[in-house]
Design an enzyme around this catalytic site. Structure first.
Site, PDB file in Angstrom:
ATOM      1  N   HIS A 186       0.967  -1.308  -0.008  1.00  0.00           N
ATOM      2  CA  HIS A 186      -0.258  -0.278   0.744  1.00  0.00           C
ATOM      3  C   HIS A 186       0.555   1.008   0.129  1.00  0.00           C
ATOM      4  O   HIS A 186       1.743   1.527   1.182  1.00  0.00           O
ATOM      5  CB  HIS A 186      -0.978  -0.259   1.536  1.00  0.00           C
ATOM      6  CG  HIS A 186      -1.470   1.441   1.340  1.00  0.00           C
ATOM      7  ND1 HIS A 186      -3.183   1.308   1.409  1.00  0.00           N
ATOM      8  CD2 HIS A 186      -1.429   2.415   1.704  1.00  0.00           C
ATOM      9  CE1 HIS A 186      -3.376   2.122   1.735  1.00  0.00           C
ATOM     10  NE2 HIS A 186      -2.544   2.816   1.957  1.00  0.00           N
ATOM     11  N   CYS A 239      -3.491  10.538   4.748  1.00  0.00           N
ATOM     12  CA  CYS A 239      -4.503  10.361   5.676  1.00  0.00           C
ATOM     13  C   CYS A 239      -4.776  11.639   7.427  1.00  0.00           C
ATOM     14  O   CYS A 239      -3.535  12.596   6.702  1.00  0.00           O
ATOM     15  CB  CYS A 239      -3.529   9.077   6.936  1.00  0.00           C
ATOM     16  SG  CYS A 239      -4.313   8.424   8.273  1.00  0.00           S
ATOM     17  N   ASN A 260      -2.189   8.120  -2.528  1.00  0.00           N
ATOM     18  CA  ASN A 260      -2.062   6.155  -2.780  1.00  0.00           C
ATOM     19  C   ASN A 260      -1.803   6.784  -4.380  1.00  0.00           C
ATOM     20  O   ASN A 260      -1.836   6.993  -5.118  1.00  0.00           O
ATOM     21  CB  ASN A 260      -2.730   5.531  -3.029  1.00  0.00           C
ATOM     22  CG  ASN A 260      -3.543   5.085  -1.608  1.00  0.00           C
ATOM     23  OD1 ASN A 260      -3.944   5.742  -1.048  1.00  0.00           O
ATOM     24  ND2 ASN A 260      -2.592   3.799  -0.831  1.00  0.00           N
TER      25      ASN A 260
HETATM   26  P1  HMG Z   1     -10.901   7.062  21.087  1.00  0.00           P
HETATM   27  O1  HMG Z   1     -12.120   8.458  21.170  1.00  0.00           O
HETATM   28  O2  HMG Z   1     -10.000   6.305  21.836  1.00  0.00           O
HETATM   29  O3  HMG Z   1     -12.094   6.058  21.311  1.00  0.00           O
HETATM   30  O4  HMG Z   1     -10.890   7.030  19.640  1.00  0.00           O
HETATM   31  P2  HMG Z   1     -13.362   5.525  22.316  1.00  0.00           P
HETATM   32  O5  HMG Z   1     -13.355   4.001  22.210  1.00  0.00           O
HETATM   33  O6  HMG Z   1     -13.052   6.111  23.542  1.00  0.00           O
HETATM   34  O7  HMG Z   1     -14.709   6.015  22.248  1.00  0.00           O
HETATM   35  C1  HMG Z   1     -14.966   7.436  21.959  1.00  0.00           C
HETATM   36  C2  HMG Z   1     -15.752   8.077  21.184  1.00  0.00           C
HETATM   37  O8  HMG Z   1     -16.144   7.198  19.748  1.00  0.00           O
HETATM   38  C3  HMG Z   1     -17.312   7.765  21.582  1.00  0.00           C
HETATM   39  O9  HMG Z   1     -18.321   7.997  21.381  1.00  0.00           O
HETATM   40  C4  HMG Z   1     -17.697   5.668  20.727  1.00  0.00           C
HETATM   41  O10 HMG Z   1     -18.868   5.212  21.291  1.00  0.00           O
HETATM   42  C5  HMG Z   1     -16.969   6.287  19.395  1.00  0.00           C
HETATM   43  P3  HMG Z   1     -18.873   9.249  22.127  1.00  0.00           P
HETATM   44  O11 HMG Z   1     -19.263   8.368  23.617  1.00  0.00           O
HETATM   45  O12 HMG Z   1     -18.256  10.350  22.596  1.00  0.00           O
HETATM   46  O13 HMG Z   1     -20.802   9.789  21.756  1.00  0.00           O
HETATM   47  N1  HMG Z   1     -16.186   6.026  18.690  1.00  0.00           N
HETATM   48  C6  HMG Z   1     -17.149   4.720  17.554  1.00  0.00           C
HETATM   49  N2  HMG Z   1     -17.994   5.560  16.967  1.00  0.00           N
HETATM   50  C7  HMG Z   1     -17.405   5.111  15.152  1.00  0.00           C
HETATM   51  N3  HMG Z   1     -17.107   3.745  15.563  1.00  0.00           N
HETATM   52  C8  HMG Z   1     -16.806   3.269  16.053  1.00  0.00           C
HETATM   53  C9  HMG Z   1     -16.808   4.067  17.258  1.00  0.00           C
HETATM   54  N4  HMG Z   1     -15.807   3.552  18.241  1.00  0.00           N
HETATM   55  C10 HMG Z   1     -15.758   4.962  19.174  1.00  0.00           C
HETATM   56  N5  HMG Z   1     -15.842   2.274  15.484  1.00  0.00           N
HETATM   57  C11 HMG Z   1     -11.368   5.371  17.603  1.00  0.00           C
HETATM   58  C12 HMG Z   1     -10.532   5.166  19.196  1.00  0.00           C
HETATM   59  C13 HMG Z   1     -10.166   4.348  17.257  1.00  0.00           C
HETATM   60  C14 HMG Z   1     -12.166   5.181  17.686  1.00  0.00           C
HETATM   61  C15 HMG Z   1     -11.061   6.534  17.031  1.00  0.00           C
HETATM   62  O14 HMG Z   1      -8.660   6.528  17.532  1.00  0.00           O
HETATM   63  C16 HMG Z   1     -10.833   6.494  15.066  1.00  0.00           C
HETATM   64  O15 HMG Z   1     -11.814   6.417  15.186  1.00  0.00           O
HETATM   65  N6  HMG Z   1     -10.205   6.773  15.405  1.00  0.00           N
HETATM   66  C17 HMG Z   1      -9.441   6.384  13.134  1.00  0.00           C
HETATM   67  C18 HMG Z   1      -8.991   7.239  11.927  1.00  0.00           C
HETATM   68  C19 HMG Z   1      -8.589   7.120  10.844  1.00  0.00           C
HETATM   69  O16 HMG Z   1     -10.246   6.422  10.239  1.00  0.00           O
HETATM   70  N7  HMG Z   1      -7.775   7.320   9.902  1.00  0.00           N
HETATM   71  C20 HMG Z   1      -7.644   6.713   8.448  1.00  0.00           C
HETATM   72  C21 HMG Z   1      -7.529   6.011   8.560  1.00  0.00           C
HETATM   73  S1  HMG Z   1      -6.305   4.664   8.867  1.00  0.00           S
HETATM   74  C22 HMG Z   1      -5.562   5.080   6.828  1.00  0.00           C
HETATM   75  O17 HMG Z   1      -5.210   5.985   6.631  1.00  0.00           O
HETATM   76  C23 HMG Z   1      -3.733   4.289   7.154  1.00  0.00           C
HETATM   77  C24 HMG Z   1      -3.811   3.785   5.840  1.00  0.00           C
HETATM   78  O18 HMG Z   1      -4.856   3.902   4.170  1.00  0.00           O
HETATM   79  C25 HMG Z   1      -2.709   2.575   5.722  1.00  0.00           C
HETATM   80  C26 HMG Z   1      -1.228   3.715   5.558  1.00  0.00           C
HETATM   81  O19 HMG Z   1      -1.742   3.897   4.699  1.00  0.00           O
HETATM   82  O20 HMG Z   1      -0.553   3.571   6.582  1.00  0.00           O
HETATM   83  C27 HMG Z   1      -5.168   2.359   6.466  1.00  0.00           C
HETATM   84 MG    MG Z   2      -3.214   5.151   3.397  1.00  0.00          MG
END
Ligand code: HMG
Ligand code: MG
Length: 308
Positions: A210, A243, A252
């Site tokens: 990737h 990201c 990408n």
């Molecule tokens: P957190 O704040 O530590 O989570 O985030 P939490 O468990 O303490 O929950 C906090 C709040 O988020 C709560 O809501 C949960 O219900 C909600 P509140 O009570 O405040 O209303 N929550 C969610 N809501 C919907 N869907 C969920 C979810 N989980 C918790 N799944 C968490 C931790 C992982 C959720 C957060 O950090 C997060 O969502 N991060 C995602 C970041 C992201 O998407 N980054 C981009 C993708 S990765 C990427 O692009 C790389 C890749 O392409 C490869 C590369 O290029 O390297 C794959």
């Molecule tokens: Mg990526």
């Protein structure tokens, strides 16, 4: 020897559109996914079930999944960072479920904290029940190893750290790992070395690349990966992507560019380049800018000069 067939996982609708400052309507995302299918994409990463507070661009995940008309043979994947994400993906009727889920960890401790708000070790413990529940639901589980070639916060990332995450992913039952160059700093020999570490724990068919193209190295890195026999790559239509938690990282590697290169090498991907260019032009028009794909731009220019 180079593989004769390469599988491309189209990540534009997810990796690409998660990074757009302007809102993109769910209807446009769905139309893009339909056009990608028409162009021969058989593996499509459609959206992510992540916190909408963290990535508002993916808040329409359920609407996107509900709107996709899947062609036969097409496999849809979605990102899930935790059980909450998996449960949300499986809350829909069975026909709207993804075929595959992607858990995303990192080889860099600093990036893990910024992107998913926990340490590498904690992330793997979160992924463990996700992998088990996804398997119980009949889904395949892919794991991304972000920052395998460098980190925007930490800088250098040791190969041992890449291997450690691959080993941990394997131990919790993740079926496939993607070695991800989140900020596009990898160069061919280093990419081979990182892939070789993943290949110590996974068979050849279950390791993919990737590569973000920030430093213009992605095609060279794919070429170097092919030399190892690696034959699955994530690519993004029109070179969309980035990201939100890796500032400055551009898109990408563009699907059109990869297909152009592979067709030139006699390697089949199942794509129809003209239709792919149309899909790239469609989403670029939605976003109001030209495609970042070099092949896409060149083919559009040639079409304009030589009317059909
Ligand atoms: P957190 O704040 O530590 O989570 O985030 P939490 O468990 O303490 O929950 C906090 C709040 O988020 C709560 O809501 C949960 O219900 C909600 P509140 O009570 O405040 O209303 N929550 C969610 N809501 C919907 N869907 C969920 C979810 N989980 C918790 N799944 C968490 C931790 C992982 C959720 C957060 O950090 C997060 O969502 N991060 C995602 C970041 C992201 O998407 N980054 C981009 C993708 S990765 C990427 O692009 C790389 C890749 O392409 C490869 C590369 O290029 O390297 C794959
Ligand atoms: Mg990526």
């Amino acid at each position: 020897m180079n593989p004769t067939h390469v599988t491309l996982v189209e990540v534009g609708p997810r990796d690409g559109l998660q990074n757009e400052a302007q809102p993109v309507a769910a209807a446009d995302k769905i139309e893009l996914i339909h056009r990608l299918q028409a162009a021969g994409c058989r593996e499509i990463e459609a959206t992510s079930f992540v916190s909408p507070k963290w990535v508002p661009q993916m808040a329409d995940n359920a609407a996107v999944m509900a709107g996709i008309r899947r062609r036969p043979g097409v496999r849809i994947s979605v990102l899930v960072p935790n059980m909450k994400g998996l449960e949300a993906a499986l809350a829909a009727p069975r026909e709207q479920w993804p075929d595959e889920v992607v858990v995303f960890g990192a080889a860099s401790e600093a990036f893990s904290q910024k992107n998913i708000n926990c340490s590498i070790e904690e992330s793997v413990e979160r992924f463990r029940p996700v992998a088990a529940a996804a398997h119980a639901a009949g889904l395949k589980v892919r794991g991304a190893i972000s920052c395998a070639l460098g980190c925007p916060y930490q800088g250098e990332v040791p190969l041992d750290d890449v291997e450690r995450v691959a080993r941990l992913m394997r131990a919790i039952g993740v079926d496939h790992v993607g070695v991800a160059d989140t900020i596009g700093v990898g160069t061919p020999r280093r990419v081979q070395a990182a892939l070789e570490r993943a290949l110590k724990h996974y068979p050849l068919a279950e390791v993919s690349g990737h590569f973000h193209d920030t430093y213009g190295q992605a095609l060279a890195n794919i070429h170097a990966s092919l030399a190892l026999g690696v034959h699955v790559f994530d690519t993004s239509i029109a070179g969309l992507g980035g990201c939100p938690y890796a500032k400055g990282a551009t898109g990408n590697v563009a699907t059109e560019d990869v297909v152009f290169m592979l067709q030139g090498m006699g390697i089949d991907t199942g794509h129809e380049l003209g239709a792919l260019v149309d899909a790239g032009a469609f989403i670029s028009q939605v976003l109001g800018r030209p495609p970042a794909s070099r092949a896409g731009k060149a083919l559009l220019t040639r079409r304009a000069q030589v009317p059909a």
